[in-house]
Design a protein around this motif. Structure first.
Motif, PDB file in Angstrom:
ATOM      1  N   SER A   1       9.472 -43.604  17.829  1.00  0.00           N
ATOM      2  CA  SER A   1      10.690 -44.289  17.415  1.00  0.00           C
ATOM      3  C   SER A   1      10.725 -45.736  17.900  1.00  0.00           C
ATOM      4  O   SER A   1      10.461 -46.016  19.071  1.00  0.00           O
ATOM      5  CB  SER A   1      11.916 -43.547  17.947  1.00  0.00           C
TER       6      SER A   1
ATOM      7  N   GLU B   1      13.645 -47.437  17.371  1.00  0.00           N
ATOM      8  CA  GLU B   1      15.042 -47.559  17.788  1.00  0.00           C
ATOM      9  C   GLU B   1      15.275 -47.015  19.194  1.00  0.00           C
ATOM     10  O   GLU B   1      16.072 -47.563  19.962  1.00  0.00           O
ATOM     11  CB  GLU B   1      15.944 -46.823  16.785  1.00  0.00           C
ATOM     12  N   LEU B   2      14.595 -45.926  19.513  1.00  0.00           N
ATOM     13  CA  LEU B   2      14.750 -45.284  20.821  1.00  0.00           C
ATOM     14  C   LEU B   2      13.362 -45.131  21.434  1.00  0.00           C
ATOM     15  O   LEU B   2      12.696 -44.103  21.268  1.00  0.00           O
ATOM     16  CB  LEU B   2      15.438 -43.928  20.689  1.00  0.00           C
TER      17      LEU B   2
ATOM     18  N   GLN C   1      12.197 -45.276   7.902  1.00  0.00           N
ATOM     19  CA  GLN C   1      12.073 -45.445   9.342  1.00  0.00           C
ATOM     20  C   GLN C   1      10.693 -45.043   9.835  1.00  0.00           C
ATOM     21  O   GLN C   1      10.111 -45.706  10.706  1.00  0.00           O
ATOM     22  CB  GLN C   1      13.141 -44.622  10.067  1.00  0.00           C
TER      23      GLN C   1
ATOM     24  N   LYS D   1       8.188 -47.857   9.267  1.00  0.00           N
ATOM     25  CA  LYS D   1       8.375 -48.928  10.243  1.00  0.00           C
ATOM     26  C   LYS D   1       7.818 -48.516  11.604  1.00  0.00           C
ATOM     27  O   LYS D   1       7.187 -49.321  12.303  1.00  0.00           O
ATOM     28  CB  LYS D   1       9.856 -49.270  10.346  1.00  0.00           C
ATOM     29  N   ASN D   2       8.041 -47.265  11.965  1.00  0.00           N
ATOM     30  CA  ASN D   2       7.495 -46.775  13.233  1.00  0.00           C
ATOM     31  C   ASN D   2       5.966 -46.823  13.229  1.00  0.00           C
ATOM     32  O   ASN D   2       5.334 -47.225  14.217  1.00  0.00           O
ATOM     33  CB  ASN D   2       7.959 -45.343  13.480  1.00  0.00           C
TER      34      ASN D   2
END
Length: 237
Positions: free
Chosen positions: A27, A29-30, A58, A61-62
């Motif tokens: 991730s 984001e996290l 997502q 992108k990861n």
């Protein structure tokens, strides 16, 4: 065939016949946490999972930040999921060209062609490091790529010829093949979409199904022999 060989063969059929799995990426984001997404796939000419991913998703992108990931697939079936085969792999997902492999993907997922033409989706390939298989009680074990990955021995052109012939001249035979794995199958439309060393893939309405071959094949001649033999098996019409 040893138990180890039997478990490896079962794992290969699950990988080839799942057509979707959970892709776990790192991730953005996290940081430090995994991010799971359900993604469709087919196996390419080398037996590697081929994915078609959106640049906006997502997981894409990861992957652009860290290509390391995991892929988990589960054997088709009903009831307790822990009684079905489960195959997990760790590896990398990287962008790739597709060509004939792309056509294989579009054959399995016809609607996806528009994703490439209009939405800028791109093909990616999952390259595993190792596989972990759990086919039930006391079957959990690690496998190297040499036990799970199988390149398709048939050229893309040979595959196209066999598929076209079966769909044009042997629709009833395809329904018979389907009944060898599903005794409840009726007279629904069945279309062959793929063939490789150990199985054929068919579309039944909007569902993809995997039908194992009686034995591995290595050439178009062997493919014909096995398909004819399967047609004479109980349930194979």
């Amino acid at each position: 065939m040893t138990d180890h060989d039997q478990q490896a063969a079962a794992a290969r059929q699950v990988l080839a016949g799942s057509f979707h799995g959970v892709l776990s990426t790192h991730s953005l984001e996290l940081a430090g946490y995994p991010f799971g997404s359900v993604v469709p796939y087919v196996l390419d000419q080398e037996g590697l999972p081929l994915l078609l991913l959106s640049p906006l998703s997502q997981h894409t992108k990861n992957l652009e930040a860290d290509s390391r990931c995991g892929l988990t697939v589960v054997e088709e079936g009903e009831g307790d999921v822990q009684q079905r085969g489960r195959l997990s792999a760790v590896g990398k997902v990287t962008p790739c060209g597709a060509d004939a492999d792309g056509e294989r993907y579009f054959c399995a997922f016809p609607h996806s062609r528009l994703y490439v033409e209009q939405l800028d989706f791109r093909f990616y390939r999952f390259t595993p490091l190792r596989f972990h298989w759990n086919g039930g009680f006391a079957t959990a074990r690690w496998f190297g790529n040499d036990r799970i990955l199988r390149a398709n021995p048939l050229s893309p052109e040979a595959q196209r010829r066999i598929i076209a012939h079966m769909n044009q001249d042997h629709r009833d035979t395809l329904r018979g093949y389907l009944r060898t794995i599903d005794a409840t199958a009726g007279e629904e439309e069945v279309a062959m979409i793929g063939i490789d060393a150990e199985g054929i893939d068919v579309r039944v309405a909007d569902r993809l199904r995997r039908i194992p071959l009686l034995r591995p094949i290595g050439s178009p001649v062997e493919a014909r022999e096995v398909l004819v033999e399967m047609a004479t098996q109980p349930g194979g019409d």
